[in-house]
Design a protein around this motif. Sequence first.
Motif, PDB file in Angstrom:
ATOM      1  N   GLN A 161      -8.244   3.708   5.415  1.00 54.13           N
ATOM      2  CA  GLN A 161      -7.334   3.561   4.284  1.00 54.13           C
ATOM      3  C   GLN A 161      -7.135   4.903   3.576  1.00 54.13           C
ATOM      4  OE1 GLN A 161      -5.347   1.070   3.660  1.00 54.13           O
ATOM      5  NE2 GLN A 161      -4.563   2.549   2.186  1.00 54.13           N
TER       6      GLN A 161
ATOM      7  N   GLU B 171     -18.253 -11.382   7.177  1.00 55.77           N
ATOM      8  CA  GLU B 171     -17.133 -10.464   7.073  1.00 55.77           C
ATOM      9  C   GLU B 171     -17.348  -9.516   5.905  1.00 55.77           C
ATOM     10  OE1 GLU B 171     -12.290 -10.881   6.994  1.00 55.77           O
ATOM     11  OE2 GLU B 171     -13.507 -12.553   6.282  1.00 55.77           O
ATOM     12  N   THR B 172     -17.205  -8.239   6.151  1.00 59.57           N
ATOM     13  CA  THR B 172     -17.206  -7.289   5.047  1.00 59.57           C
ATOM     14  C   THR B 172     -15.786  -6.739   4.925  1.00 59.57           C
ATOM     15  OG1 THR B 172     -17.795  -5.534   6.565  1.00 59.57           O
ATOM     16  CG2 THR B 172     -19.607  -6.580   5.379  1.00 59.57           C
ATOM     17  N   PRO B 173     -15.436  -6.176   3.765  1.00 64.70           N
ATOM     18  CA  PRO B 173     -14.063  -5.689   3.611  1.00 64.70           C
ATOM     19  C   PRO B 173     -13.722  -4.635   4.662  1.00 64.70           C
ATOM     20  CG  PRO B 173     -15.205  -5.679   1.509  1.00 64.70           C
ATOM     21  CD  PRO B 173     -16.224  -5.995   2.548  1.00 64.70           C
ATOM     22  N   VAL B 174     -12.428  -4.477   4.921  1.00 61.49           N
ATOM     23  CA  VAL B 174     -11.939  -3.511   5.898  1.00 61.49           C
ATOM     24  C   VAL B 174     -12.459  -2.118   5.554  1.00 61.49           C
ATOM     25  CG1 VAL B 174      -9.871  -2.534   6.936  1.00 61.49           C
ATOM     26  CG2 VAL B 174      -9.876  -4.907   6.176  1.00 61.49           C
TER      27      VAL B 174
ATOM     28  N   ARG C 272      -6.477  -8.562   7.893  1.00 57.35           N
ATOM     29  CA  ARG C 272      -6.971  -7.294   8.440  1.00 57.35           C
ATOM     30  C   ARG C 272      -5.865  -6.512   9.119  1.00 57.35           C
ATOM     31  NH1 ARG C 272     -12.322  -6.386   9.191  1.00 57.35           N
ATOM     32  NH2 ARG C 272     -13.543  -7.778   7.901  1.00 57.35           N
ATOM     33  N   MET C 273      -4.644  -6.968   8.962  1.00 56.30           N
ATOM     34  CA  MET C 273      -3.547  -6.323   9.656  1.00 56.30           C
ATOM     35  C   MET C 273      -2.696  -5.546   8.658  1.00 56.30           C
ATOM     36  SD  MET C 273      -1.401  -8.401  12.430  1.00 56.30           S
ATOM     37  CE  MET C 273       0.220  -8.732  11.847  1.00 56.30           C
ATOM     38  N   LYS C 274      -2.179  -4.408   9.131  1.00 53.67           N
ATOM     39  CA  LYS C 274      -1.270  -3.643   8.289  1.00 53.67           C
ATOM     40  C   LYS C 274       0.117  -3.740   8.908  1.00 53.67           C
ATOM     41  CE  LYS C 274      -2.867   0.077   6.102  1.00 53.67           C
ATOM     42  NZ  LYS C 274      -3.297   1.475   5.880  1.00 53.67           N
ATOM     43  N   VAL C 275       1.101  -4.153   8.136  1.00 54.49           N
ATOM     44  CA  VAL C 275       2.446  -4.303   8.694  1.00 54.49           C
ATOM     45  C   VAL C 275       3.473  -3.549   7.853  1.00 54.49           C
ATOM     46  CG1 VAL C 275       1.934  -6.556   9.719  1.00 54.49           C
ATOM     47  CG2 VAL C 275       2.959  -6.440   7.438  1.00 54.49           C
ATOM     48  N   ILE C 276       4.605  -3.270   8.489  1.00 53.57           N
ATOM     49  CA  ILE C 276       5.705  -2.575   7.832  1.00 53.57           C
ATOM     50  C   ILE C 276       6.883  -3.540   7.700  1.00 53.57           C
ATOM     51  CG2 ILE C 276       7.267  -0.601   7.975  1.00 53.57           C
ATOM     52  CD1 ILE C 276       5.317   0.603  10.064  1.00 53.57           C
TER      53      ILE C 276
ATOM     54  N   LEU D 198       0.785  -1.237   0.000  1.00 52.47           N
ATOM     55  CA  LEU D 198       0.000   0.000   0.000  1.00 52.47           C
ATOM     56  C   LEU D 198       0.816   1.286   0.000  1.00 52.47           C
ATOM     57  CD1 LEU D 198      -2.948  -0.830   2.390  1.00 52.47           C
ATOM     58  CD2 LEU D 198      -3.041  -0.432  -0.066  1.00 52.47           C
ATOM     59  N   HIS D 199       1.856   1.323   0.790  1.00 50.78           N
ATOM     60  CA  HIS D 199       2.600   2.578   0.895  1.00 50.78           C
ATOM     61  C   HIS D 199       4.091   2.325   0.915  1.00 50.78           C
ATOM     62  CE1 HIS D 199      -1.255   4.131   2.403  1.00 50.78           C
ATOM     63  NE2 HIS D 199      -1.255   3.097   3.215  1.00 50.78           N
TER      64      HIS D 199
ATOM     65  N   MET E 181       1.207  -2.062  12.257  1.00 54.08           N
ATOM     66  CA  MET E 181       0.632  -0.722  12.344  1.00 54.08           C
ATOM     67  C   MET E 181      -0.730  -0.791  13.038  1.00 54.08           C
ATOM     68  SD  MET E 181       0.616   1.869   9.151  1.00 54.08           S
ATOM     69  CE  MET E 181       2.287   1.853   8.549  1.00 54.08           C
TER      70      MET E 181
ATOM     71  N   ASP F 140      -7.081 -14.412  12.743  1.00 54.32           N
ATOM     72  CA  ASP F 140      -6.235 -15.434  12.135  1.00 54.32           C
ATOM     73  C   ASP F 140      -4.764 -15.226  12.521  1.00 54.32           C
ATOM     74  OD1 ASP F 140      -6.484 -13.177  10.653  1.00 54.32           O
ATOM     75  OD2 ASP F 140      -6.585 -14.163   8.702  1.00 54.32           O
TER      76      ASP F 140
ATOM     77  N   ASP G 115     -15.977  -2.866  12.106  1.00 52.05           N
ATOM     78  CA  ASP G 115     -15.331  -3.217  10.842  1.00 52.05           C
ATOM     79  C   ASP G 115     -16.108  -4.275  10.060  1.00 52.05           C
ATOM     80  OD1 ASP G 115     -13.372  -1.420  11.278  1.00 52.05           O
ATOM     81  OD2 ASP G 115     -11.799  -2.861  11.756  1.00 52.05           O
ATOM     82  N   GLY G 116     -17.315  -4.585  10.528  1.00 50.40           N
ATOM     83  CA  GLY G 116     -18.160  -5.508   9.773  1.00 50.40           C
ATOM     84  C   GLY G 116     -17.805  -6.968   9.962  1.00 50.40           C
ATOM     85  N   LEU G 117     -17.346  -7.341  11.165  1.00 49.52           N
ATOM     86  CA  LEU G 117     -16.903  -8.709  11.406  1.00 49.52           C
ATOM     87  C   LEU G 117     -17.772  -9.321  12.503  1.00 49.52           C
ATOM     88  CD1 LEU G 117     -14.474 -10.357  10.342  1.00 49.52           C
ATOM     89  CD2 LEU G 117     -13.234  -9.607  12.371  1.00 49.52           C
TER      90      LEU G 117
ATOM     91  N   ALA H 131     -10.640  -8.486  15.790  1.00 53.79           N
ATOM     92  CA  ALA H 131     -10.599  -8.114  14.378  1.00 53.79           C
ATOM     93  C   ALA H 131      -9.364  -8.686  13.684  1.00 53.79           C
ATOM     94  CB  ALA H 131     -10.620  -6.595  14.242  1.00 53.79           C
ATOM     95  N   ASN H 132      -8.521  -9.377  14.426  1.00 50.43           N
ATOM     96  CA  ASN H 132      -7.259  -9.835  13.854  1.00 50.43           C
ATOM     97  C   ASN H 132      -7.020 -11.293  14.194  1.00 50.43           C
ATOM     98  OD1 ASN H 132      -4.975  -9.440  12.409  1.00 50.43           O
ATOM     99  ND2 ASN H 132      -4.365  -7.620  13.554  1.00 50.43           N
TER     100      ASN H 132
END
Lengths: 86, 620
Positions: free
Chosen positions: B213, B205-208, A67-71, A50-51, B434, B103, B132-134, B100-101
Amino acid sequence: MTALLENLLDRAPLGVMVRIARIDWTAMSEDEGRRLREFGLMEGCEVTPLHRGSIFSRDPLALTVGRMKVIIRARQAAAITVEPAA
Amino acid sequence: MTGAIPSIALVGNPNAGKSSLFNALTGARQKIANYPGVTVERKAGHASFADGRPLSLIDLPGTYSLTPASLDEAVTRDVVLGKQDGEKRPDALIVVLDAANLDNHLSFALELLALNLPTVVALNMVDLAARDGLTLDAERLSKELGVPVVPTVAVRKRGMAELLAAVDGAIRSHGADEIAAPAEANDASLHQRARTIARAAILSETPVRRWTQRVDNVVLHPVAGMIILLALMFVMFQAVYAAAEAPADFLEGGIGIVQQWVVATFPDNFLRGLVVEGLLAGVGAVVVFLPQILILFLFILLLEASGYMTRAAFLMDGLMGKVGLSGRGFIPLLSSFACAVPGIMATRAIPDEKDRLTTILIAPLMTCSARLPVYALIIAAFIPDTNVGGTPVGLQGLVLFGLYLSGIVGALVVAYVLRRTVAKGAGAGFMMEMPRYQMPRLRDIAIGLWQRAWIFLRRAGTIIAMTTVILWLLLTFPQAPEGESQVEYSVAGRIASGLEVVVAPIGFNHDIALALIPAMAAREVAVSAMATANAIDAGDDEEAMAQSLGERLQGKWSLATALAFLAWFVFAPQCISTIAITRRETNGWKWPMFMVGYLFLLAYAAAGITYWTAVAFGLG
């Protein structure tokens, strides 16, 4: 060879979901490899780069895994071969 | 189960909301932040079951697995395996998962379940997952894992009673002999299983959500994001000046009134002098800066709690990578703007040893809040309170910004050199999760601010008060004969005259030489020391006493000297606490000595260059 290079994660276009085809675990330390797996980055999983943090280099790279964002750093991304997601 | 109070450990991934859960269960007051690695120190607290039996809780550092990558993660492994010195193995575990995380967090949960301790899973932040739709099936998850699963919302204290009841049940139904050693699981197969279980437990589940974003598209943009980061920091430093002015004036006025009251009420004796010139002048001169320090901390706490801090680390990684550091180091370094001590402690989350050492060595270059009183005093006295050109940018704020910037640039240069000399090593990695954006909670911010204010006031009441009193004694004796300056004649004055020989070439006068020695204890003592010396100088002269310290310095110092003094404090390692914590964190005297040496050299050079340049421009 060029075609192969373009399929590495550090060169992948931003915002497009890709599937991880192969990870060259030998290109990184054991700790780095484990942390990648802990983030859920493994063969077969789908990620979206993404960035990029800098316009001067390809470092660092932010991507979503599930659903996780990582660097991660470009050096690790360069060890990851990706293919188009189905 | 023994008859002792059961001890229960909270374990989970970073950002799973463990600290919030810990606070909700114990009512304990500590910091909650949004980035991984903040929970470094052991946090323990007490709670009780519904029937009133007590239990003790410990909050373990967040980690991704039982194979540690850093010092704080090693603590978690050692505690749950019962290998941590002085810590008994917990009687039960509460495994905290971010709903929400799932897995991702389930892998570590599976690893912990293999230990076969009595375990309960807290499915935390179910409200955010729903946002978040979960939709999750806790019962299904419980069946898959074979342990109770309790949905919780820690920040709203939802599910706490159910969680404790489940823990009680798990301990009762568990045989003591069943506890197993960690299984040698292949981590790939572990993750595979985690994902299968997560899929089974997710009902829909719906998309994030897209708005976060969209925010990240701007905030993490290499150009726009960097501009936002710089603008935020700039606003922060401007606010430190603009918003603190009124309360600071109020405090200063109050202290002046108390001083005059003491002088008017009590006879002139030794004790009155000590109170008026020593305690009130010295400690008061530092306490006046409380509003500015609180505003700075308010910004840092808000940035942490909102989830922005990790974004800033991401943006800074490119730059920090160039000098051989990583974005990881940004969080300890930004904390060092408040105080280098917690900053240096936060470096424990940096996995690479050389990267960590370098970050520790440059942390004192970040402008900590103890420098603020010094900067604020000198800037207010010597830099005109005007705007730059026709803009709303204040010149004073700009100079302050410049001082902060000098420290940062200095740190980058030093890091570059260190990474190629004494701290040579392969390029450091940077892998970090993040966190999601979150609205900072008013109560947490207020508690954080209160803690900072308390630490600052306690310092003012102890270290600073003590050094000020000692200095007052050294300044008061021996009594000068009629017609001679008391400050010059005293013991402290004579010591300062000796030091003046060394610092005169860089433009430092007797005032500064006198302030430098006690300021070794803490930087802000420089201000209280000058205030005390000036108060003694003023004696009972009403007019001189009514003058503020800044006004008095204005009459005595040249602009070149003032600027050199500012430059000195960008680098000088004048803080006993920082030296002590560096010794502790590097296990020896080698690195703290190295740090003190290089910083004094830099300080001397920087002050000298500033002074000579200013004199050349006719400001001497």
